[in-house]
Design an enzyme around this catalytic site. Structure first.
Site, short mmCIF file in Angstrom:
data_model
loop_
_atom_site.label_atom_id
_atom_site.label_comp_id
_atom_site.label_asym_id
_atom_site.label_seq_id
_atom_site.Cartn_x
_atom_site.Cartn_y
_atom_site.Cartn_z
CD GLU A 47 -2.58 1.39 2.58
OE1 GLU A 47 -3.74 1.83 2.52
OE2 GLU A 47 -2.03 1.05 3.65
CD1 TRP A 48 3.23 5.71 -1.25
CD2 TRP A 48 2.42 6.31 -3.25
NE1 TRP A 48 3.71 6.97 -1.52
CE2 TRP A 48 3.22 7.37 -2.74
CE3 TRP A 48 1.81 6.45 -4.49
CZ2 TRP A 48 3.42 8.57 -3.44
CZ3 TRP A 48 2.01 7.64 -5.19
CH2 TRP A 48 2.80 8.68 -4.67
NE ARG A 49 -1.82 6.35 4.79
CZ ARG A 49 -1.81 6.42 6.12
NH1 ARG A 49 -1.85 5.31 6.85
NH2 ARG A 49 -1.79 7.58 6.74
NE ARG A 81 -6.71 5.69 5.49
CZ ARG A 81 -7.27 5.12 4.43
NH1 ARG A 81 -8.09 5.79 3.66
NH2 ARG A 81 -7.04 3.85 4.15
CD GLU A 85 -12.15 7.78 7.05
OE1 GLU A 85 -11.75 6.77 7.67
OE2 GLU A 85 -13.34 7.98 6.76
CG HIS A 142 -9.72 4.14 8.81
ND1 HIS A 142 -10.00 4.42 7.49
CD2 HIS A 142 -8.76 3.17 8.80
CE1 HIS A 142 -9.25 3.65 6.71
NE2 HIS A 142 -8.49 2.89 7.48
CE LYS A 169 -8.04 -0.39 6.20
NZ LYS A 169 -6.91 0.49 5.79
NE ARG A 212 -4.00 -3.85 13.52
CZ ARG A 212 -4.25 -2.99 12.54
NH1 ARG A 212 -4.08 -3.38 11.29
NH2 ARG A 212 -4.67 -1.76 12.79
CB SER A 231 0.44 2.82 7.89
OG SER A 231 -0.32 1.63 7.76
CD GLN A 235 -0.21 -1.14 10.06
OE1 GLN A 235 0.99 -0.99 9.87
NE2 GLN A 235 -1.12 -0.67 9.23
#
Length: 252
Positions: A47-49, A81, A85, A142, A169, A212, A231, A235
């Site tokens: 994932e490119w944030r 993002r 969020e 979120h 999600k 998770r 991120s 996590q």
């Protein structure tokens, strides 16, 4: 019946949850460095944030060129993002839309994250634009304040599904172990009763970290993990997931 989603060589919605690792460097140099390290990490998606990238206005396309050249067949999620969020993005809806469309039009992303908190009109528009270009979509929400009631989470996921996105999600913040159980219960019931496409759910922070690891047993199809840095709160590290997943899931 839930329809699995195939992105390049990755089939989402079957087998164990797929592991996604974020890249969120502030500069081109940081991004290149993170990509080089993540290439050595056993994960399924990247994932490119992009909200962390300081020069996204001018260099978005150049960075996507780098991702495409470096990742090979590993699918790439493009995410901008916003602050509301839990991200770094301070742009207005107009700029948010422009970044998403520019990313889709490069032909160099595989999945587009679309925030559920955007206007309903813009959300559906971005989903349609992505699909027209052959890009899959994730509708994401979120809640960093609380874990809603089970019925409220299911109702929200049903509405998110109505946007036409390929993946749903939902991330929520727990304040007790009961909150974590409620997120898992909402996931299981949604998956069993109403879901037509794969779900991605998680209970955030250290309180919710178990979700998770074991979320796939309840119907969550992707889990996000630290490659270089986290991120989102809670996590786990990729290597920790790799150790635990064989206990919970049969790889397919």
């Amino acid at each position: 019946m839930i329809q699995t989603i195939r992105v390049k060589e990755v089939e989402i919605g079957t087998g164990s949850p797929k592991i996604c690792v974020p890249v969120q460097g502030k500069t081109k140099e940081e991004i290149i460095e993170q990509i080089a390290k993540i290439k050595e990490i056993p994960c399924d998606l990247i994932e490119w944030r992009s909200d962390a990238f300081e020069t996204i206005q001018t260099d978005l396309e150049e960075i996507l060129d780098i991702f495409q050249n470096q990742l090979g067949q590993k699918p790439l999620i493009f995410t901008y993002r916003t602050l509301k969020e839990g991200g770094f993005g301070q742009e207005k809806d107009k700029e948010y839309r422009q970044f998403a469309i520019r990313a889709v039009q490069t032909g160099k992303i595989d999945l587009l994250d679309v925030e559920y908190s955007q206007s309903e009109r813009q959300t559906k528009e971005l989903v349609e634009i992505a699909h027209t270009s052959g890009v899959k979509t994730i509708i994401s929400s979120h809640d960093f304040q609380k874990t809603p009631k089970v019925t409220d989470m299911m109702k929200q996921m049903c509405h998110m599904q109505d946007t036409g996105a390929d993946l749903i999600k939902l991330a929520v913040m727990p304040h007790s172990k009961e909150d974590v159980l409620n997120l898992l219960s909402a996931t299981e019931q949604m998956n069993r009763l109403y879901a037509k496409r794969p779900l991605i759910t998680m209970s955030m922070s250290e309180e919710g970290v178990i979700s998770r690891y074991c979320g796939g047993l309840f119907g969550s199809s992707i889990t996000f993990a630290q490659g270089i840095q986290s991120s989102a709160p809670g996590q786990p590290k990729v290597e920790d997931l790799q150790q635990v997943f064989p206990i919970f899931y049969k790889r397919s």
